[in-house]
Design an enzyme around this catalytic site. Structure first.
Site, PDB file in Angstrom:
ATOM      1  N   TRP A  93       0.859  -1.178   0.000  1.00 47.30           N
ATOM      2  CA  TRP A  93       0.000   0.000   0.000  1.00 47.30           C
ATOM      3  C   TRP A  93       0.896   1.228   0.000  1.00 47.30           C
ATOM      4  CZ3 TRP A  93      -5.540   0.088   0.885  1.00 47.30           C
ATOM      5  CH2 TRP A  93      -6.095   1.376   0.853  1.00 47.30           C
TER       6      TRP A  93
ATOM      7  N   GLU B 235       7.915  -1.534   1.366  1.00 47.86           N
ATOM      8  CA  GLU B 235       7.766  -1.218   2.790  1.00 47.86           C
ATOM      9  C   GLU B 235       8.538  -2.250   3.618  1.00 47.86           C
ATOM     10  OE1 GLU B 235       3.186  -0.553   3.335  1.00 47.86           O
ATOM     11  OE2 GLU B 235       3.581  -1.819   1.578  1.00 47.86           O
TER      12      GLU B 235
ATOM     13  N   ASP C 180       9.614   2.849   1.453  1.00 46.38           N
ATOM     14  CA  ASP C 180       8.472   3.604   1.967  1.00 46.38           C
ATOM     15  C   ASP C 180       8.308   3.298   3.457  1.00 46.38           C
ATOM     16  OD1 ASP C 180       6.022   4.651   2.636  1.00 46.38           O
ATOM     17  OD2 ASP C 180       4.862   3.499   1.165  1.00 46.38           O
TER      18      ASP C 180
ATOM     19  N   GLN D  97       4.835   4.185   7.850  1.00 50.50           N
ATOM     20  CA  GLN D  97       4.432   3.720   9.177  1.00 50.50           C
ATOM     21  C   GLN D  97       5.599   3.246  10.029  1.00 50.50           C
ATOM     22  OE1 GLN D  97       1.000   1.109   9.401  1.00 50.50           O
ATOM     23  NE2 GLN D  97       0.139   1.935   7.527  1.00 50.50           N
TER      24      GLN D  97
ATOM     25  N   LYS E  92       3.194   9.891   7.771  1.00 48.83           N
ATOM     26  CA  LYS E  92       2.467   9.577   9.001  1.00 48.83           C
ATOM     27  C   LYS E  92       3.196   9.932  10.304  1.00 48.83           C
ATOM     28  CE  LYS E  92      -0.235   5.786   6.955  1.00 48.83           C
ATOM     29  NZ  LYS E  92      -1.607   6.270   7.153  1.00 48.83           N
TER      30      LYS E  92
ATOM     31  N   ARG F 171      -4.194  -5.200  12.888  1.00 46.25           N
ATOM     32  CA  ARG F 171      -2.986  -4.381  12.731  1.00 46.25           C
ATOM     33  C   ARG F 171      -2.952  -3.392  13.885  1.00 46.25           C
ATOM     34  NH1 ARG F 171      -4.601  -1.225   8.413  1.00 46.25           N
ATOM     35  NH2 ARG F 171      -2.546  -0.285   8.240  1.00 46.25           N
TER      36      ARG F 171
END
Length: 437
Positions: free
Chosen positions: A140, A213, A246, A249, A275, A409
């Site tokens: 994502w 990620e 990336d 998070q 974020k 999550r």
């Protein structure tokens, strides 16, 4: 409609009739206050927030020092022409790059994770002169054009073709992958090499970049195996591609290190943050080397946006970095993550519906299955668990999609305390007892 006296019926009538759909079903709680690791409803309910808002409030909600920075900065600076530069932007650039290894020397500040990934992908195409971008099958990266084209976990249907040149590798999933050694252990290297053989077969000879990620959060909190990112970079170098990491998070202490890539033995060509850097404010960053940045300038790279290098979010980003370093929150993230995982592991001894626990710092995945032998995902029971947890005062996010419908999550603020982790574990146990007994 004031915050202190919300008419719930009227609130939802307006929400249902006036708010557009963006993919989420609203939780029927009206949040009127947030503080630390808690959010509060209009009815006075106190909820432990184990998603940090949208995986963003890294140092907790309404942190007093961040509130002060917003107030002070906005009293003298609000927004500037994109070609102007203010002191908060320079301070953040200097502070951020000082925490990063050589090769990540220059930063640009934008608003969202999707925007930062869009910048990175466009820069990679400009620098390499190629157009194909490779992502992972449960990734994502955002909702803008190129970032969305590299997002394979969801949202690919109903709107026509994606950006040309979007190619996909299988996501590494130690729990479910069919690639196994003779002893049954996960053979990620064969899976990765096989995936690249398919990429080479599909490619038109214009491979520009891989975007990846360190933890595939929306894919089910899948953590890259040891050695995986290093092997990925070797595949990139072999083909003249750039590696984009990336860390929307995973960055800024979330995974028990300042940046997740640091523990994986690789320095990316381009790093994207969002974020966690803004603690919930719209702030993202793209960091790359002097060499790549210079090539972009020479090649006519353009990413001129309204809110590039805005001062208020930059001031917040500087304060977030200061708090994380000063308060030893990277170490706290590591310790509290281990504490939480140990508590879930103990719970799994009593509840066989817990199929897998995945944890890196304070990024935790809890997969619910019908039984451990078949590993069949059980989204129905997971949904009941989520509702029960919310009833008892814990928001533990559940991703309800076909492939990972039973995965929670969880990513609480890294400022969380030992007692607050224990409070969450008590609620989780209570929810399991309610659903399974």
């Amino acid at each position: 409609m004031t915050v202190g006296n919300v008419d719930s019926k009227k609130f939802w009538e307006i929400a249902d009739s006036k708010l557009g759909f963006f993919g989420a079903q609203f939780i029927r709680e009206i949040i009127v206050k947030s503080e630390g690791v808690y959010v509060y409803t209009n009815e006075g309910k106190k909820i432990l927030d184990f998603t940090s808002g949208q995986m963003s409030c890294l140092v907790g909600h309404c942190h007093p020092e961040i509130n002060k920075v917003i107030a002070e900065t906005s009293s003298t600076l609000d927004h500037t022409l994109s070609g102007m530069v203010s002191p908060p932007v320079i301070e953040l650039a200097e502070k951020l790059t000082s925490l990063l290894p050589d090769g990540l020397d220059r930063a640009t500040f934008l608003s969202t994770g999707g925007e930062s990934n869009e910048y990175a992908i466009k820069l990679a195409k400009c620098v390499t002169g190629k157009f194909e971008v490779v992502g992972l099958s449960l990734s994502w990266h955002g909702m803008t054009a190129a970032a969305n084209a590299c997002t394979y976990q969801a949202g690919r249907t109903g709107h026509g073709p994606m950006t040309p040149g979007s190619l996909v590798l299988p996501s590494p999933n130690a729990y479910r992958s069919i690639f196994r050694h003779a002893d049954g252990s996960y053979d990620w290297k064969t899976e990765l090499d096989y995936g690249w053989s398919l990429i080479d077969a599909q490619s038109t000879g214009s491979l520009a970049a891989v975007i990846i990620e360190p933890v595939l959060s929306s894919g089910g909190m899948l953590i890259l195996p040891d050695g995986y990112l290093k092997a990925m970079k070797e595949h990139c170098q072999k083909r003249g591609m750039l590696l984009i990491v990336d860390e929307a998070q995973t960055g800024v202490g979330r995974c028990g290190s300042m940046f997740a890539f640091e523990t994986m033995g690789v320095v990316p060509d381009i790093l994207c943050l969002s974020k966690t850097l803004g603690n919930g404010l719209p702030l993202s960053a793209v960091v790359t080397s002097k060499e790549i940045d210079n090539k972009g300038r020479e090649g006519g790279f353009l990413f001129y946006t309204t809110h590039v290098n805005d001062p208020i979010p930059a001031a917040v980003g500087s304060k977030v970095l200061e708090i994380v370093v000063r308060d030893n929150l990277v170490a706290n993230s590591k310790a509290r993550g281990e504490q939480f995982a140990a508590g879930l592991k103990e719970l799994s001894n009593s509840f066989k519906a817990i199929g897998d626990i995945r944890q890196m710092g304070l990024m935790i995945g809890l997969e619910i299955v019908t039984d451990r032998e078949s590993k069949t995902s059980d989204p129905e029971k997971a949904n009941l668990l989520a509702k029960s947890m919310m009833k008892y005062g814990l928001n533990a996010n559940l991703i309800a999609v076909k492939a990972f419908g039973g995965v929670f999550r969880m990513a609480p603020p890294i400022s969380i305390t030992e007692s607050e982790i224990n409070e969450a574990l008590v609620i989780i146990k209570k929810a399991f007892e309610e659903v399974y007994f």
